[in-house]
Design a protein around this motif. Structure first.
Motif, PDB file in Angstrom:
ATOM      1  N   ILE A  64       0.764  -1.100   0.138  1.00 45.43           N
ATOM      2  CA  ILE A  64       0.010  -0.209   0.112  1.00 45.43           C
ATOM      3  C   ILE A  64       0.939   1.338  -0.165  1.00 45.43           C
ATOM      4  CG2 ILE A  64      -1.602   1.329   1.594  1.00 45.43           C
ATOM      5  CD1 ILE A  64      -2.769  -1.451   2.296  1.00 45.43           C
ATOM      6  N   PRO A  65       0.657   2.155  -0.768  1.00 41.82           N
ATOM      7  CA  PRO A  65       1.550   3.355  -0.980  1.00 41.82           C
ATOM      8  C   PRO A  65       1.727   4.055   0.613  1.00 41.82           C
ATOM      9  CG  PRO A  65      -0.317   3.411  -2.601  1.00 41.82           C
ATOM     10  CD  PRO A  65      -0.632   2.230  -1.955  1.00 41.82           C
ATOM     11  N   GLY A  66       2.733   4.269   0.908  1.00 40.00           N
ATOM     12  CA  GLY A  66       3.191   4.954   2.137  1.00 40.00           C
ATOM     13  C   GLY A  66       3.422   4.053   3.193  1.00 40.00           C
ATOM     14  N   ALA A  67       3.231   2.856   2.984  1.00 37.56           N
ATOM     15  CA  ALA A  67       3.293   1.684   4.107  1.00 37.56           C
ATOM     16  C   ALA A  67       4.638   1.404   4.559  1.00 37.56           C
ATOM     17  CB  ALA A  67       2.633   0.383   3.612  1.00 37.56           C
ATOM     18  N   ILE A  68       4.947   1.310   5.622  1.00 39.06           N
ATOM     19  CA  ILE A  68       6.293   0.999   6.362  1.00 39.06           C
ATOM     20  C   ILE A  68       6.348  -0.713   6.515  1.00 39.06           C
ATOM     21  CG2 ILE A  68       7.583   1.260   8.298  1.00 39.06           C
ATOM     22  CD1 ILE A  68       6.290   3.951   8.787  1.00 39.06           C
ATOM     23  N   GLN A  69       7.366  -1.328   6.090  1.00 37.62           N
ATOM     24  CA  GLN A  69       7.535  -2.607   6.210  1.00 37.62           C
ATOM     25  C   GLN A  69       8.155  -2.945   7.710  1.00 37.62           C
ATOM     26  OE1 GLN A  69      10.550  -4.929   5.885  1.00 37.62           O
ATOM     27  NE2 GLN A  69       9.114  -6.745   6.407  1.00 37.62           N
ATOM     28  N   ILE A  70       7.611  -4.000   8.427  1.00 36.84           N
ATOM     29  CA  ILE A  70       8.360  -4.369   9.564  1.00 36.84           C
ATOM     30  C   ILE A  70       7.868  -5.868   9.672  1.00 36.84           C
ATOM     31  CG2 ILE A  70       6.735  -3.465  11.128  1.00 36.84           C
ATOM     32  CD1 ILE A  70       9.141  -3.462  13.451  1.00 36.84           C
ATOM     33  N   TYR A  71       8.603  -6.697   9.594  1.00 43.54           N
ATOM     34  CA  TYR A  71       8.241  -8.189   9.754  1.00 43.54           C
ATOM     35  C   TYR A  71       7.403  -8.342  11.202  1.00 43.54           C
ATOM     36  CZ  TYR A  71       8.422 -13.133   9.050  1.00 43.54           C
ATOM     37  OH  TYR A  71       7.866 -14.570   9.087  1.00 43.54           O
ATOM     38  N   PHE A  72       6.346  -9.166  11.179  1.00 40.31           N
ATOM     39  CA  PHE A  72       5.535  -9.123  12.267  1.00 40.31           C
ATOM     40  C   PHE A  72       6.165  -9.806  13.493  1.00 40.31           C
ATOM     41  CE2 PHE A  72       5.195 -13.694  10.858  1.00 40.31           C
ATOM     42  CZ  PHE A  72       4.795 -14.408  12.077  1.00 40.31           C
ATOM     43  N   ARG A  73       7.238 -10.696  13.324  1.00 42.31           N
ATOM     44  CA  ARG A  73       7.894 -11.185  14.331  1.00 42.31           C
ATOM     45  C   ARG A  73       8.989 -10.371  14.893  1.00 42.31           C
ATOM     46  NH1 ARG A  73       9.361 -17.364  11.858  1.00 42.31           N
ATOM     47  NH2 ARG A  73       6.986 -18.240  12.265  1.00 42.31           N
ATOM     48  N   ASP A  74       9.310  -9.167  14.302  1.00 35.08           N
ATOM     49  CA  ASP A  74      10.149  -8.165  14.915  1.00 35.08           C
ATOM     50  C   ASP A  74       9.584  -7.212  15.634  1.00 35.08           C
ATOM     51  OD1 ASP A  74      12.278  -9.670  13.403  1.00 35.08           O
ATOM     52  OD2 ASP A  74      12.183  -8.255  11.602  1.00 35.08           O
ATOM     53  N   VAL A  75       8.172  -7.201  15.337  1.00 37.12           N
ATOM     54  CA  VAL A  75       7.401  -5.992  16.222  1.00 37.12           C
ATOM     55  C   VAL A  75       7.760  -5.854  17.594  1.00 37.12           C
ATOM     56  CG1 VAL A  75       5.133  -5.108  16.822  1.00 37.12           C
ATOM     57  CG2 VAL A  75       5.756  -5.481  14.277  1.00 37.12           C
ATOM     58  N   PRO A  76       7.574  -7.151  18.350  1.00 36.25           N
ATOM     59  CA  PRO A  76       7.906  -7.086  19.841  1.00 36.25           C
ATOM     60  C   PRO A  76       9.534  -6.449  20.288  1.00 36.25           C
ATOM     61  CG  PRO A  76       6.893  -9.149  19.270  1.00 36.25           C
ATOM     62  CD  PRO A  76       7.191  -8.528  18.157  1.00 36.25           C
ATOM     63  N   ALA A 128      -9.626  -4.808  -4.861  1.00 32.91           N
ATOM     64  CA  ALA A 128     -10.378  -3.591  -5.325  1.00 32.91           C
ATOM     65  C   ALA A 128      -9.721  -2.839  -6.129  1.00 32.91           C
ATOM     66  CB  ALA A 128     -10.712  -2.822  -3.974  1.00 32.91           C
ATOM     67  N   LYS A 129      -8.402  -3.433  -6.683  1.00 31.19           N
ATOM     68  CA  LYS A 129      -7.652  -2.626  -7.718  1.00 31.19           C
ATOM     69  C   LYS A 129      -7.401  -1.280  -7.236  1.00 31.19           C
ATOM     70  CE  LYS A 129      -9.851  -5.419 -11.446  1.00 31.19           C
ATOM     71  NZ  LYS A 129      -9.169  -6.607 -11.188  1.00 31.19           N
ATOM     72  N   PHE A 130      -6.902  -1.207  -5.960  1.00 26.58           N
ATOM     73  CA  PHE A 130      -6.230   0.090  -5.377  1.00 26.58           C
ATOM     74  C   PHE A 130      -4.883  -0.052  -5.883  1.00 26.58           C
ATOM     75  CE2 PHE A 130      -9.781   0.580  -2.191  1.00 26.58           C
ATOM     76  CZ  PHE A 130     -10.904   0.935  -3.149  1.00 26.58           C
ATOM     77  N   PRO A 131      -4.315   1.209  -5.839  1.00 28.50           N
ATOM     78  CA  PRO A 131      -2.838   1.296  -6.181  1.00 28.50           C
ATOM     79  C   PRO A 131      -2.075   0.563  -5.245  1.00 28.50           C
ATOM     80  CG  PRO A 131      -3.499   3.292  -5.154  1.00 28.50           C
ATOM     81  CD  PRO A 131      -4.876   2.582  -5.462  1.00 28.50           C
ATOM     82  N   VAL A 132      -0.943   0.013  -5.663  1.00 30.82           N
ATOM     83  CA  VAL A 132       0.272  -0.669  -4.993  1.00 30.82           C
ATOM     84  C   VAL A 132       1.473  -0.038  -5.283  1.00 30.82           C
ATOM     85  CG1 VAL A 132      -0.874  -2.659  -4.387  1.00 30.82           C
ATOM     86  CG2 VAL A 132       0.614  -2.569  -6.455  1.00 30.82           C
ATOM     87  N   GLU A 133       2.416   0.307  -4.510  1.00 29.56           N
ATOM     88  CA  GLU A 133       3.861   0.569  -4.878  1.00 29.56           C
ATOM     89  C   GLU A 133       4.709  -0.717  -4.732  1.00 29.56           C
ATOM     90  OE1 GLU A 133       4.708   3.351  -1.926  1.00 29.56           O
ATOM     91  OE2 GLU A 133       4.103   4.955  -3.018  1.00 29.56           O
ATOM     92  N   LYS A 134       5.716  -0.649  -5.670  1.00 32.77           N
ATOM     93  CA  LYS A 134       6.787  -1.821  -5.745  1.00 32.77           C
ATOM     94  C   LYS A 134       8.102  -1.377  -5.305  1.00 32.77           C
ATOM     95  CE  LYS A 134       3.918  -4.537  -8.789  1.00 32.77           C
ATOM     96  NZ  LYS A 134       4.030  -5.687  -9.709  1.00 32.77           N
ATOM     97  N   GLY A 135       8.868  -2.290  -4.793  1.00 31.85           N
ATOM     98  CA  GLY A 135      10.099  -1.700  -4.451  1.00 31.85           C
ATOM     99  C   GLY A 135      10.393  -1.758  -3.024  1.00 31.85           C
ATOM    100  N   PRO A 136      11.504  -1.156  -2.638  1.00 32.08           N
ATOM    101  CA  PRO A 136      11.985  -1.263  -1.079  1.00 32.08           C
ATOM    102  C   PRO A 136      11.093  -0.222  -0.373  1.00 32.08           C
ATOM    103  CG  PRO A 136      13.715  -0.118  -2.562  1.00 32.08           C
ATOM    104  CD  PRO A 136      12.594  -0.697  -3.604  1.00 32.08           C
ATOM    105  N   GLY A 137      10.762   0.636  -0.958  1.00 34.06           N
ATOM    106  CA  GLY A 137       9.862   1.817   0.010  1.00 34.06           C
ATOM    107  C   GLY A 137      10.429   1.945   1.302  1.00 34.06           C
TER     108      GLY A 137
END
Length: 140
Positions: A64-76, A128-137
């Motif tokens: 999703i545009p603007g999303a920040i990636q953090i793997y779920f197991r790393d959250v704690p 829903a065919k909403f926009p997605v971004e590709k790449g590292p973000g």
């Protein structure tokens, strides 16, 4: 040789037996936000913090545009890195929901009280065919 019988326990009973820990998701539903509502906030220039808790590979394939990636197991382990978002609306998603539930539980235990779960996760967003971004973000 004596055989041991396997005892199958329903998941809710197993979760209760294990107790609430950061590795056991809370089965209480977090407030939902629909893909349409989230897209409207993004388009209005007032997006919440959006956390994609999938793998780096999944994230880079489309997020999703603007999303920040953090793997779920790393959250704690990375709560300190996320603490600056604690007073903001935070939307969490994964592919279908289970990993997001685990991340949401860890965030809730750390005092995040403005958590939202993307209804249908990225799967519904794509359908829903909403926009997605590709790449590292942006990755934490």
């Amino acid at each position: 040789m004596q055989r041991r019988a396997l005892i199958w326990m329903p998941v809710p009973a197993l979760v209760m037996m294990l107790g609430q820990t950061s590795c056991v998701p809370s089965w209480e539903a977090h407030e939902l936000i629909t893909p349409t509502q989230l897209l409207a906030q993004i388009n209005a220039g007032n997006p919440p913090v959006i956390l994609d808790v999938r793998t780096v590979e999944e994230y880079e394939a489309g997020h999703i545009p603007g999303a920040i990636q953090i793997y779920f197991r790393d959250v704690p382990k990375r709560i300190q890195d996320l603490q600056s978002f604690a007073s903001q609306d935070v939307v969490v998603y994964c592919e279908r929901g289970f990993r997001a539930q685990i991340a949401e539980t860890a965030l809730q235990e750390a005092g995040f009280d403005r958590l939202y779960h993307l209804d249908g996760d990225i799967k519904a967003w794509r359908q829903a065919k909403f926009p997605v971004e590709k790449g590292p973000g942006t990755q934490l």
